[in-house]
Design a protein around this motif. Structure first.
Motif, short mmCIF file in Angstrom:
data_model
loop_
_atom_site.label_atom_id
_atom_site.label_comp_id
_atom_site.label_asym_id
_atom_site.label_seq_id
_atom_site.Cartn_x
_atom_site.Cartn_y
_atom_site.Cartn_z
N GLU A 1 51.01 65.53 14.43
CA GLU A 1 52.03 64.98 13.54
C GLU A 1 51.75 63.52 13.13
N ASP B 88 50.34 64.21 21.45
CA ASP B 88 50.87 65.52 21.84
C ASP B 88 50.95 66.52 20.69
N THR B 89 50.85 66.05 19.45
CA THR B 89 50.88 66.94 18.28
C THR B 89 50.01 66.29 17.19
#
Length: 173
Positions: free
Chosen positions: A145, A142-143
């Motif tokens: 990161e 989702d990111t």
């Protein structure tokens, strides 16, 4: 006592059941920017080696964890405590339940991933004996990161104080 300190609570930790899902999803939603959905929990819990547990206080679910039993380790997939029960010992009691499942013969460590931006979780797990062992680059879908892979290693001396009494009792009984 400072006004920002909270009283510790004792919780009952038990298997997660279907009717806990509403409370578990509420805790998940208040804790994470990208929370698991009910389908994520159900899909995971349908797997033979996946286990869901909840922490209960006064008939209210105040924490939950999902973990996977692997050959040599326990992999924590999801771990959350209700906002108003954080810093009250709930998460530490949940982790103690997992640590009690470790042994030198079978599963000797607990592993989990923590978002690089989730400093509170990093500090919590560190305070409970976990260490960051590697960085997982662009780990989340989702990111972009990164995640830290954190690990807790079983040390036999942790139970050395208790075990001699248990062994004697077992031999005598």
């Amino acid at each position: 006592m400072h006004s920002d300190q909270k009283l510790e609570v004792r919780v009952h930790i038990r298997w997660m059941i279907r009717r806990d899902m509403r409370e578990v999803l509420a805790i998940e939603g208040e804790n994470f920017e990208f929370p698991w959905l009910e389908d994520d929990f159900v899909r995971c819990l349908r797997q033979r080696n996946c286990i869901g547990m909840v922490a209960e206080h006064e008939d209210r679910v105040v924490g939950s964890m999902i973990y996977e039993l692997q050959k040599t380790r326990i992999h924590v997939l999801n771990f959350a405590v209700a906002d108003d029960y954080q810093r009250r010992g709930v998460g530490s009691q949940m982790l103690a339940k997992l640590v009690a499942k470790l042994s030198t013969q079978r599963r000797s460590r607990i592993v989990l991933e923590v978002r690089e931006t989730n400093l509170a979780a990093q500090l919590f797990f560190r305070e409970n004996g976990f260490r960051a062992v590697s960085v997982l680059r662009s780990y989340y879908s989702d990111t972009p990161e990164d995640a830290y892979l954190m690990q807790y290693r079983y040390r036999p001396e942790q139970r050395a104080v208790v075990e001699p009494f248990d062994r004697i009792t077992k031999m005598a009984g």
